[in-house]
Scaffold this motif. Structure first.
Motif, PDB file in Angstrom:
ATOM      1  N   MET A   1      74.063 -65.368 -27.130  1.00  0.00           N
ATOM      2  CA  MET A   1      75.033 -66.348 -27.637  1.00  0.00           C
ATOM      3  C   MET A   1      75.400 -65.977 -29.072  1.00  0.00           C
ATOM      4  N   PRO A   2      76.586 -65.443 -29.314  1.00  0.00           N
ATOM      5  CA  PRO A   2      76.948 -64.964 -30.647  1.00  0.00           C
ATOM      6  C   PRO A   2      76.816 -66.013 -31.735  1.00  0.00           C
ATOM      7  N   HIS A   3      76.974 -67.282 -31.387  1.00  0.00           N
ATOM      8  CA  HIS A   3      76.865 -68.336 -32.387  1.00  0.00           C
ATOM      9  C   HIS A   3      75.487 -68.991 -32.393  1.00  0.00           C
ATOM     10  N   GLY A   4      74.571 -68.486 -31.570  1.00  0.00           N
ATOM     11  CA  GLY A   4      73.206 -69.002 -31.573  1.00  0.00           C
ATOM     12  C   GLY A   4      72.333 -68.202 -32.514  1.00  0.00           C
ATOM     13  N   ASP A   5      71.382 -68.869 -33.155  1.00  0.00           N
ATOM     14  CA  ASP A   5      70.512 -68.173 -34.107  1.00  0.00           C
ATOM     15  C   ASP A   5      69.265 -67.645 -33.413  1.00  0.00           C
ATOM     16  N   ALA A   6      68.355 -67.080 -34.213  1.00  0.00           N
ATOM     17  CA  ALA A   6      67.143 -66.491 -33.656  1.00  0.00           C
ATOM     18  C   ALA A   6      66.304 -67.531 -32.926  1.00  0.00           C
ATOM     19  N   ALA A   7      66.214 -68.729 -33.476  1.00  0.00           N
ATOM     20  CA  ALA A   7      65.415 -69.778 -32.839  1.00  0.00           C
ATOM     21  C   ALA A   7      65.983 -70.139 -31.472  1.00  0.00           C
ATOM     22  N   ALA A   8      67.294 -70.202 -31.359  1.00  0.00           N
ATOM     23  CA  ALA A   8      67.912 -70.524 -30.073  1.00  0.00           C
ATOM     24  C   ALA A   8      67.608 -69.449 -29.038  1.00  0.00           C
ATOM     25  N   HIS A   9      67.591 -68.205 -29.452  1.00  0.00           N
ATOM     26  CA  HIS A   9      67.308 -67.130 -28.508  1.00  0.00           C
ATOM     27  C   HIS A   9      65.816 -67.053 -28.182  1.00  0.00           C
ATOM     28  N   ARG A  10      64.976 -67.394 -29.137  1.00  0.00           N
ATOM     29  CA  ARG A  10      63.550 -67.468 -28.811  1.00  0.00           C
ATOM     30  C   ARG A  10      63.311 -68.582 -27.790  1.00  0.00           C
ATOM     31  N   ALA A  11      63.984 -69.712 -27.936  1.00  0.00           N
ATOM     32  CA  ALA A  11      63.851 -70.800 -26.966  1.00  0.00           C
ATOM     33  C   ALA A  11      64.348 -70.361 -25.594  1.00  0.00           C
ATOM     34  N   LEU A  12      65.428 -69.606 -25.572  1.00  0.00           N
ATOM     35  CA  LEU A  12      65.929 -69.066 -24.312  1.00  0.00           C
ATOM     36  C   LEU A  12      64.856 -68.204 -23.651  1.00  0.00           C
ATOM     37  N   GLY A  13      64.229 -67.344 -24.444  1.00  0.00           N
ATOM     38  CA  GLY A  13      63.173 -66.500 -23.906  1.00  0.00           C
ATOM     39  C   GLY A  13      61.967 -67.288 -23.435  1.00  0.00           C
ATOM     40  N   ARG A  14      61.585 -68.318 -24.170  1.00  0.00           N
ATOM     41  CA  ARG A  14      60.423 -69.112 -23.777  1.00  0.00           C
ATOM     42  C   ARG A  14      60.579 -69.691 -22.380  1.00  0.00           C
ATOM     43  N   ALA A  15      61.789 -70.080 -22.037  1.00  0.00           N
ATOM     44  CA  ALA A  15      62.019 -70.632 -20.705  1.00  0.00           C
ATOM     45  C   ALA A  15      61.770 -69.593 -19.616  1.00  0.00           C
ATOM     46  N   LEU A  16      61.853 -68.314 -19.966  1.00  0.00           N
ATOM     47  CA  LEU A  16      61.662 -67.240 -18.992  1.00  0.00           C
ATOM     48  C   LEU A  16      60.205 -66.815 -18.850  1.00  0.00           C
ATOM     49  N   ALA A  17      59.317 -67.357 -19.671  1.00  0.00           N
ATOM     50  CA  ALA A  17      57.927 -66.895 -19.697  1.00  0.00           C
ATOM     51  C   ALA A  17      57.251 -66.907 -18.332  1.00  0.00           C
ATOM     52  N   PRO A  18      57.467 -67.902 -17.450  1.00  0.00           N
ATOM     53  CA  PRO A  18      56.800 -67.859 -16.140  1.00  0.00           C
ATOM     54  C   PRO A  18      57.134 -66.629 -15.316  1.00  0.00           C
ATOM     55  N   LEU A  19      58.250 -65.982 -15.587  1.00  0.00           N
ATOM     56  CA  LEU A  19      58.649 -64.816 -14.803  1.00  0.00           C
ATOM     57  C   LEU A  19      57.671 -63.664 -14.952  1.00  0.00           C
ATOM     58  N   ARG A  20      56.966 -63.611 -16.072  1.00  0.00           N
ATOM     59  CA  ARG A  20      56.014 -62.513 -16.308  1.00  0.00           C
ATOM     60  C   ARG A  20      54.934 -62.461 -15.243  1.00  0.00           C
ATOM     61  N   ASP A  21      54.576 -63.630 -14.683  1.00  0.00           N
ATOM     62  CA  ASP A  21      53.547 -63.690 -13.651  1.00  0.00           C
ATOM     63  C   ASP A  21      54.133 -63.625 -12.244  1.00  0.00           C
ATOM     64  N   MET A  53      69.616 -60.287 -31.396  1.00  0.00           N
ATOM     65  CA  MET A  53      69.204 -61.472 -30.651  1.00  0.00           C
ATOM     66  C   MET A  53      68.382 -61.160 -29.407  1.00  0.00           C
ATOM     67  N   PRO A  54      68.608 -60.036 -28.703  1.00  0.00           N
ATOM     68  CA  PRO A  54      67.729 -59.747 -27.566  1.00  0.00           C
ATOM     69  C   PRO A  54      66.256 -59.597 -27.951  1.00  0.00           C
ATOM     70  N   LEU A  55      65.989 -59.191 -29.198  1.00  0.00           N
ATOM     71  CA  LEU A  55      64.605 -59.128 -29.664  1.00  0.00           C
ATOM     72  C   LEU A  55      63.942 -60.492 -29.565  1.00  0.00           C
ATOM     73  N   PHE A  56      64.659 -61.541 -29.935  1.00  0.00           N
ATOM     74  CA  PHE A  56      64.070 -62.873 -29.948  1.00  0.00           C
ATOM     75  C   PHE A  56      63.930 -63.445 -28.535  1.00  0.00           C
ATOM     76  N   VAL A  57      64.804 -63.025 -27.635  1.00  0.00           N
ATOM     77  CA  VAL A  57      64.616 -63.407 -26.232  1.00  0.00           C
ATOM     78  C   VAL A  57      63.317 -62.803 -25.702  1.00  0.00           C
ATOM     79  N   ALA A  58      63.115 -61.512 -25.936  1.00  0.00           N
ATOM     80  CA  ALA A  58      61.892 -60.856 -25.472  1.00  0.00           C
ATOM     81  C   ALA A  58      60.664 -61.448 -26.137  1.00  0.00           C
ATOM     82  N   LEU A  59      60.769 -61.741 -27.410  1.00  0.00           N
ATOM     83  CA  LEU A  59      59.660 -62.333 -28.145  1.00  0.00           C
ATOM     84  C   LEU A  59      59.299 -63.697 -27.560  1.00  0.00           C
ATOM     85  N   GLY A  60      60.297 -64.534 -27.294  1.00  0.00           N
ATOM     86  CA  GLY A  60      60.037 -65.850 -26.745  1.00  0.00           C
ATOM     87  C   GLY A  60      59.444 -65.796 -25.358  1.00  0.00           C
TER      88      GLY A  60
END
Length: 263
Positions: free
Chosen positions: A137-157, A228-235
């Motif tokens: 999201m070009p207008h989203g900040d790092a925190a918004a992208h980390r939150a996006l990533g956090r929602a994906l965390a169950p996929l790791r398992d 921003m993809p860094l923060f998705v992966a981080l989250g």
């Protein structure tokens, strides 16, 4: 549910589209990366080249290969990466995002932009692993992208590899074509060193505030979509992940091609 080995999440710098074909340190790193990971049942790629105002996912059954660049040699435009899509997984991700208060749109006609297919072509050249593109999201900040990533965390398992594909330092306006293999410009190196130190220290507040705290932040990223993809992966790796540096190289003075795994 099938049992899977928990996967790390990845941030990969994809640099120039020529990464798809050139013999470079970054390319050789990607050639070995896929074989060094547990084989995923699918890959979700948050790409700097898929932009949307709100969360969005590609849900094509057979996503086309998108050549979203200009001025490169002709053979690059003839490359196809015919990986299957995963509409069911896209719907699963949309449900996870909705649970996190981040409703997402599904784009059934979304292809694979070069931020997706260039690194995957080298990691998984057989193009048999299903792929779901995820927008930044070009207008989203790092925190918004980390939150996006956090929602994906169950996929790791669930056997799904979450990848952020962007650029660690990405300034196309200041490229120095005469120094393909020369050192990074001083300002680019200072930004990269600050980011590396913050990642190694697990200083998440500093990282989330990178625009204000990192030296030369706006020159290193005149627009933020490649970081921003860094923060998705981080989250997606959880609250306090271990950070592993997988690769460092650079090109043309202003492209740092660092790659990281988050466990």
């Amino acid at each position: 549910m099938d049992a899977y080995t928990r996967l790390p999440t990845l941030f990969l710098s994809h640099g120039s589209p020529m990464l798809a074909v050139e013999d470079t340190p970054a390319g050789r790193f990607l050639d070995a990366l896929g074989a060094g990971l547990p084989w995923p049942k699918a890959v979700v790629v948050a790409s700097a080249h898929y932009a949307a105002e709100a969360p969005a996912l590609g849900a094509a059954v057979r996503p086309r290969t998108v050549h979203d660049f200009g001025g490169f040699p002709g053979p690059l435009y003839r490359i196809e990466y015919p990986a299957p899509g995963a509409p069911d997984l896209a719907e699963r991700i949309a449900a996870l995002l909705a649970e996190a208060g981040l409703p997402a749109r599904l784009h059934e006609d979304r292809g694979l932009d070069h931020g997706v297919w260039v690194p995957l072509r080298r990691m998984y050249p057989e193009a048999t692993v299903p792929v779901v593109p995820l927008a930044v999201m070009p207008h989203g900040d790092a925190a918004a992208h980390r939150a996006l990533g956090r929602a994906l965390a169950p996929l790791r398992d669930e056997g799904v590899l979450v990848v952020g594909s962007g650029g660690f330092v990405h300034n196309l306006g200041d490229l120095d074509w005469a120094r393909r293999d020369g050192p990074l410009a001083d300002w680019a190196g200072e930004f990269a060193d600050w980011m590396r130190a913050a990642l190694a220290a697990g200083d998440w507040p500093a990282l989330l505030d990178w625009r204000r705290r990192a030296p030369h932040a706006r020159r290193a990223h005149p627009t933020a979509e490649h970081l921003m993809p860094l923060f998705v992966a981080l989250g997606a790796a959880g609250d306090a992940p271990a950070v592993r540096t997988l690769h460092r190289s650079h090109e043309f003075g202003t492209l740092a091609l660092d790659a990281f795994a988050f466990d």
